[in-house]
Design an enzyme around this catalytic site. Structure first.
Site, PDB file in Angstrom:
ATOM      1  N   PRO A  70       0.831  -1.212   0.000  1.00 36.82           N
ATOM      2  CA  PRO A  70       0.000   0.000   0.000  1.00 36.82           C
ATOM      3  C   PRO A  70       0.865   1.261   0.000  1.00 36.82           C
ATOM      4  CG  PRO A  70       0.280  -0.717   2.247  1.00 36.82           C
ATOM      5  CD  PRO A  70       1.159  -1.613   1.390  1.00 36.82           C
ATOM      6  N   ASN A 123       0.618   3.754   2.400  1.00 30.17           N
ATOM      7  CA  ASN A 123       0.681   4.521   3.656  1.00 30.17           C
ATOM      8  C   ASN A 123       1.989   4.351   4.432  1.00 30.17           C
ATOM      9  OD1 ASN A 123      -0.262   1.838   4.357  1.00 30.17           O
ATOM     10  ND2 ASN A 123      -0.579   2.656   6.404  1.00 30.17           N
ATOM     11  N   LYS A 136       5.239  -5.256  -6.231  1.00 31.66           N
ATOM     12  CA  LYS A 136       4.527  -4.121  -6.839  1.00 31.66           C
ATOM     13  C   LYS A 136       4.127  -3.133  -5.747  1.00 31.66           C
ATOM     14  CE  LYS A 136       0.359  -2.896  -7.857  1.00 31.66           C
ATOM     15  NZ  LYS A 136       0.515  -1.441  -7.654  1.00 31.66           N
ATOM     16  N   PRO A 137       4.810  -1.977  -5.712  1.00 31.31           N
ATOM     17  CA  PRO A 137       4.384  -0.949  -4.753  1.00 31.31           C
ATOM     18  C   PRO A 137       3.120  -0.269  -5.250  1.00 31.31           C
ATOM     19  CG  PRO A 137       6.227  -0.145  -6.073  1.00 31.31           C
ATOM     20  CD  PRO A 137       5.956  -1.562  -6.535  1.00 31.31           C
ATOM     21  N   THR A 163      -9.574  -3.666   2.318  1.00 31.25           N
ATOM     22  CA  THR A 163     -10.313  -4.925   2.402  1.00 31.25           C
ATOM     23  C   THR A 163     -10.965  -5.282   1.063  1.00 31.25           C
ATOM     24  OG1 THR A 163     -10.629  -4.641   4.758  1.00 31.25           O
ATOM     25  CG2 THR A 163     -12.194  -6.093   3.648  1.00 31.25           C
ATOM     26  N   GLY A 170      -8.408  -6.642  -1.132  1.00 31.18           N
ATOM     27  CA  GLY A 170      -8.024  -7.967  -0.628  1.00 31.18           C
ATOM     28  C   GLY A 170      -8.967  -9.055  -1.116  1.00 31.18           C
ATOM     29  N   GLU A 220      -3.153  -8.475   4.639  1.00 31.21           N
ATOM     30  CA  GLU A 220      -3.123  -7.548   5.793  1.00 31.21           C
ATOM     31  C   GLU A 220      -4.018  -6.385   5.406  1.00 31.21           C
ATOM     32  OE1 GLU A 220      -1.568  -8.167   8.578  1.00 31.21           O
ATOM     33  OE2 GLU A 220      -0.367  -9.871   7.975  1.00 31.21           O
ATOM     34  N   CYS A 269      -3.214   1.512   9.349  1.00 36.88           N
ATOM     35  CA  CYS A 269      -4.221   0.457   9.508  1.00 36.88           C
ATOM     36  C   CYS A 269      -4.536   0.243  10.976  1.00 36.88           C
ATOM     37  CB  CYS A 269      -3.713  -0.830   8.889  1.00 36.88           C
ATOM     38  SG  CYS A 269      -2.146  -1.367   9.601  1.00 36.88           S
ATOM     39  N   GLU A 309     -13.559   2.546   7.688  1.00 36.30           N
ATOM     40  CA  GLU A 309     -12.194   3.020   7.906  1.00 36.30           C
ATOM     41  C   GLU A 309     -12.014   4.366   7.192  1.00 36.30           C
ATOM     42  OE1 GLU A 309      -9.009   0.924   5.861  1.00 36.30           O
ATOM     43  OE2 GLU A 309      -7.800   1.000   7.679  1.00 36.30           O
ATOM     44  N   ILE A 310     -11.689   5.413   7.944  1.00 36.22           N
ATOM     45  CA  ILE A 310     -11.512   6.740   7.336  1.00 36.22           C
ATOM     46  C   ILE A 310     -10.071   6.905   6.863  1.00 36.22           C
ATOM     47  CG2 ILE A 310     -11.695   9.233   7.707  1.00 36.22           C
ATOM     48  CD1 ILE A 310     -13.809   8.605   9.881  1.00 36.22           C
ATOM     49  N   PHE A 311      -9.129   6.399   7.658  1.00 35.03           N
ATOM     50  CA  PHE A 311      -7.714   6.386   7.283  1.00 35.03           C
ATOM     51  C   PHE A 311      -7.149   7.807   7.193  1.00 35.03           C
ATOM     52  CE2 PHE A 311      -4.170   4.312   4.790  1.00 35.03           C
ATOM     53  CZ  PHE A 311      -3.927   3.347   5.741  1.00 35.03           C
TER      54      PHE A 311
HETATM   55  P1  NAD Z   1      -5.393  -0.436  -1.881  1.00 32.22           P
HETATM   56  O1  NAD Z   1      -6.102  -1.693  -1.555  1.00 32.22           O
HETATM   57  O2  NAD Z   1      -6.090   0.579  -2.670  1.00 32.22           O
HETATM   58  O3  NAD Z   1      -4.039  -0.718  -2.668  1.00 32.22           O
HETATM   59  C1  NAD Z   1      -3.026  -1.557  -2.143  1.00 32.22           C
HETATM   60  C2  NAD Z   1      -2.222  -2.133  -3.282  1.00 32.22           C
HETATM   61  O4  NAD Z   1      -3.067  -2.973  -4.058  1.00 32.22           O
HETATM   62  C3  NAD Z   1      -1.647  -1.097  -4.251  1.00 32.22           C
HETATM   63  O5  NAD Z   1      -0.376  -1.524  -4.669  1.00 32.22           O
HETATM   64  C4  NAD Z   1      -2.640  -1.134  -5.407  1.00 32.22           C
HETATM   65  O6  NAD Z   1      -2.059  -0.747  -6.626  1.00 32.22           O
HETATM   66  C5  NAD Z   1      -2.994  -2.607  -5.421  1.00 32.22           C
HETATM   67  N1  NAD Z   1      -4.293  -2.914  -6.033  1.00 32.22           N
HETATM   68  C6  NAD Z   1      -5.400  -2.143  -6.074  1.00 32.22           C
HETATM   69  N2  NAD Z   1      -6.391  -2.800  -6.735  1.00 32.22           N
HETATM   70  C7  NAD Z   1      -5.885  -4.001  -7.082  1.00 32.22           C
HETATM   71  C8  NAD Z   1      -6.418  -5.138  -7.763  1.00 32.22           C
HETATM   72  N3  NAD Z   1      -7.668  -5.162  -8.209  1.00 32.22           N
HETATM   73  N4  NAD Z   1      -5.636  -6.220  -7.929  1.00 32.22           N
HETATM   74  C9  NAD Z   1      -4.366  -6.225  -7.458  1.00 32.22           C
HETATM   75  N5  NAD Z   1      -3.791  -5.177  -6.825  1.00 32.22           N
HETATM   76  C10 NAD Z   1      -4.558  -4.084  -6.636  1.00 32.22           C
HETATM   77  O7  NAD Z   1      -4.899   0.124  -0.472  1.00 32.22           O
HETATM   78  P2  NAD Z   1      -4.171   1.495  -0.180  1.00 32.22           P
HETATM   79  O8  NAD Z   1      -5.177   2.584  -0.324  1.00 32.22           O
HETATM   80  O9  NAD Z   1      -2.900   1.548  -0.940  1.00 32.22           O
HETATM   81  O10 NAD Z   1      -3.782   1.313   1.366  1.00 32.22           O
HETATM   82  C11 NAD Z   1      -4.636   1.644   2.409  1.00 32.22           C
HETATM   83  C12 NAD Z   1      -5.277   0.409   2.986  1.00 32.22           C
HETATM   84  O11 NAD Z   1      -4.268  -0.515   3.388  1.00 32.22           O
HETATM   85  C13 NAD Z   1      -6.084   0.706   4.221  1.00 32.22           C
HETATM   86  O12 NAD Z   1      -7.293   0.000   4.180  1.00 32.22           O
HETATM   87  C14 NAD Z   1      -5.204   0.177   5.339  1.00 32.22           C
HETATM   88  O13 NAD Z   1      -5.892  -0.180   6.508  1.00 32.22           O
HETATM   89  C15 NAD Z   1      -4.567  -0.990   4.688  1.00 32.22           C
HETATM   90  N6  NAD Z   1      -3.344  -1.358   5.396  1.00 32.22           N
HETATM   91  C16 NAD Z   1      -3.344  -2.501   6.134  1.00 32.22           C
HETATM   92  C17 NAD Z   1      -2.207  -2.851   6.877  1.00 32.22           C
HETATM   93  C18 NAD Z   1      -2.155  -4.103   7.723  1.00 32.22           C
HETATM   94  O14 NAD Z   1      -1.064  -4.502   8.101  1.00 32.22           O
HETATM   95  N7  NAD Z   1      -3.273  -4.721   8.048  1.00 32.22           N
HETATM   96  C19 NAD Z   1      -1.083  -2.017   6.833  1.00 32.22           C
HETATM   97  C20 NAD Z   1      -1.143  -0.858   6.061  1.00 32.22           C
HETATM   98  C21 NAD Z   1      -2.276  -0.543   5.339  1.00 32.22           C
END
Ligand code: NAD
Length: 503
Positions: free
Chosen positions: A162, A164, A187-188, A242, A245, A262, A296, A395-397
């Site tokens: 992600p 953050n 992939k970042p 989520t 995920g 995660e 998170c 989640e507002i984040f």
């Molecule tokens: P996101 O789900 O939008 O993106 C995360 C990653 O997934 C990015 O690299 C994005 O390009 C990729 N992605 C997006 N759509 C995809 C798809 N359809 N298929 C494959 N990859 C895809 O999340 P974000 O906005 O980058 O991060 C914030 C979220 O991450 C929040 O919900 C936060 O709670 C969560 N987070 C969880 C933890 C933990 O350890 N539980 C830690 C940090 C962040």
């Protein structure tokens, strides 16, 4: 305009282009995604999106490197040495990496230095030590047979991170995967490619064989989706939202690829009236406002026992109003801008929602005044009448605390558990009984008593319910990134029935 060109910035360079690094080569062909500094709103560089062909190359390179065996068959002593070298090199570049992280996501520079990059160093040191301590099992219960169980690396791990906390979270995945001999494709987030690009260069400089870690950039819906559904990967580790995920697990599931997820959180931060009041106040502020609220594990649902509710809310609001907001490049800054414009608009929309839902916004809830650029959002505190409101469930984040009152411990546990999420929970009390009850009553992957987050890498970190699948720790990563193999060896020649020997 905030000043991003202070002493630190002067000595470091932004990569001219964040290409895809495959087998040690940097590929720069492809669509360019702008990388925007959240403080100046300027495009600081571009990341090159990996199309299907580039992604295939990255996965094939990772597979071939794995098969060739220079890393996958190396002794754990050798792997340990390289991992230590990587940690040392990241530490040497701490200031540069922290600056890049702040430039990209707006995290206050002190937090980038002392939390994000420090954690990246720790991730590699931890797995360097861990991988040298792994062992197998032997069973002797069948008297004539020796049964041994060994672990083998799985092959190619896809690692999706992600925006953050890019360097801290991505390096946990890289270190966890390569420590056991795997290759990977990383992939970042398309919003935060800077530190992953620089770290991949440092991995090579530290002597990690080319092709063990391959970096692809790209948007989630294109490169991310193609990576998750690719039949050339053997494991997928994801940190993010989520909803993403769910999509990823379903894509990987078609190829029977095991995943760890995660995911998001909406964690309860519960303050009892017998708590050390100042500690609880300090810890609650840290819990929601660190990393500009974009974490998170934020303690975003604050629950306060009725007898101290008014006092706590007044003190919490007063301290929130005192938070030092400003340029994230200033070491005194406690709150910087949100990471992206779209995320800023999303956080802002929750302020409107809070008002619509009848919550009282005691401070914040709007764009911060006095900035000619940057996604600065005023730290926000809202008192909420009920827990079933969207403001308490989603989640507002961002730097956005909700506060609710509770009466008894049972109320607190019920409210804490009335959530689709279950990542972490914080409890502030001086009662041993309350603490031990909390530990049993709260449905979350981690319960922290009288402390803000402390991440012990030996212990699993992972969410219950919609907060995740699986966990990350030394042992969890070993289990996830290796296959167990059972080998049976007779200790004496076994007597076998002679099928087909009788006329
Ligand atoms: P996101 O789900 O939008 O993106 C995360 C990653 O997934 C990015 O690299 C994005 O390009 C990729 N992605 C997006 N759509 C995809 C798809 N359809 N298929 C494959 N990859 C895809 O999340 P974000 O906005 O980058 O991060 C914030 C979220 O991450 C929040 O919900 C936060 O709670 C969560 N987070 C969880 C933890 C933990 O350890 N539980 C830690 C940090 C962040």
């Amino acid at each position: 305009m905030p000043d991003t060109t202070g002493d630190i910035a002067a000595s470091h360079k932004i990569p001219a282009l964040c290409g895809n690094i495959i087998g040690g080569e940097t590929y720069t062909q492809g669509d360019q995604i702008p990388v925007i500094c959240p403080e100046t709103e300027e495009v600081v560089t571009h990341a090159v999106e990996a199309d299907d062909e580039t992604l295939d190359l990255a996965i094939r390179t990772a597979q071939e490197t794995f098969e060739q065996g220079e890393w996958s068959k190396a002794s754990s002593d050798h792997r340990q040495k390289v991992l230590f070298r990587i940690a040392d090199l990241i530490e040497k570049h701490q200031e540069e990496l922290a600056w890049l992280e702040t430039l990209n996501i707006g995290a206050p520079i002190r937090q980038s230095e002392t939390r994000h990059v420090t954690r990246a160093v720790l991730n590699f040191r931890f797995f360097a030590e861990y991988c040298s301590q792994t062992s197998g099992d032997a069973y002797y219960q069948q008297p004539d047979y020796l049964t041994v169980v060994t672990r083998e690396p799985v092959g190619v791990a896809a690692l999706i991170g992600p925006w953050n906390a890019p360097i801290a979270l991505t390096t946990m995945k890289i270190a966890g995967a390569i420590a056991f001999g795997n290759s990977c494709v990383v992939k970042p987030s398309e919003f935060s490619p800077l530190t992953a690009f620089r770290v991949t260069q440092l991995l090579l400089e530290a002597g990690l064989p080319e092709g063990v870690v391959n970096l692809v950039n790209g948007r989630g819906g294109s490169t991310g989706a193609a990576l998750s559904s690719h039949d050339g990967i053997d494991r997928l580790s994801f940190t993010g939202g989520t909803a993403t995920g769910r999509a990823i697990m379903s894509a990987a599931g078609k190829n029977l690829v095991p995943v760890t997820l995660e995911l998001g959180g909406k964690s309860a931060n519960i303050i009892f009236d017998d708590a050390d009041y100042e500690q609880a106040l300090d810890g609650s502020l840290l819990g929601i406002f660190s990393n500009n609220g974009q974490q998170c594990l934020a303690g975003s649902r604050i629950l306060v026992q009725r007898s101290i509710f008014d006092r706590f809310v007044a003190d919490f609001v007063s301290r929130t109003n005192n938070l030092r907001m400003g340029s994230s490049f200033d070491r005194r800054t406690e709150i910087g801008p949100l990471a992206t414009k779209s995320h800023f608009n999303r956080v802002l929309s929750f302020a409107d929602l809070a008002r619509e839902e009848g919550c009282e916004i005691l401070t914040g809830g709007r764009a911060a005044d006095g900035y000619s650029s940057g996604y600065f959002f005023e730290p926000t505190v809202a008192v909420t009448p009920r827990n079933d409101l969207r403001i308490c469930q989603e989640e507002i984040f961002g730097p956005f605390a909700t506060i609710q009152v509770f009466d008894t411990p049972e109320d607190a546990w019920r409210i804490a558990n009335e959530s689709d999420f279950g990542l972490v929970s914080y409890v502030w009390t001086s009662s041993l009984e309350t603490a031990t009850t909390a530990h049993k009553a709260i449905k979350a992957g981690m319960v922290l008593i009288n402390t803000p987050i402390v991440r012990e890498l030996r212990a699993p970190f992972g969410g219950f319910k919609d907060s995740g699948v699986g966990s990350e720790s030394g042992a969890s990563c070993e289990a996830f990134y290796t296959e167990q193999k059972t080998t049976v060896i007779p200790m004496a020649k076994p007597t076998l029935p002679k099928l087909g020997s009788e006329a």
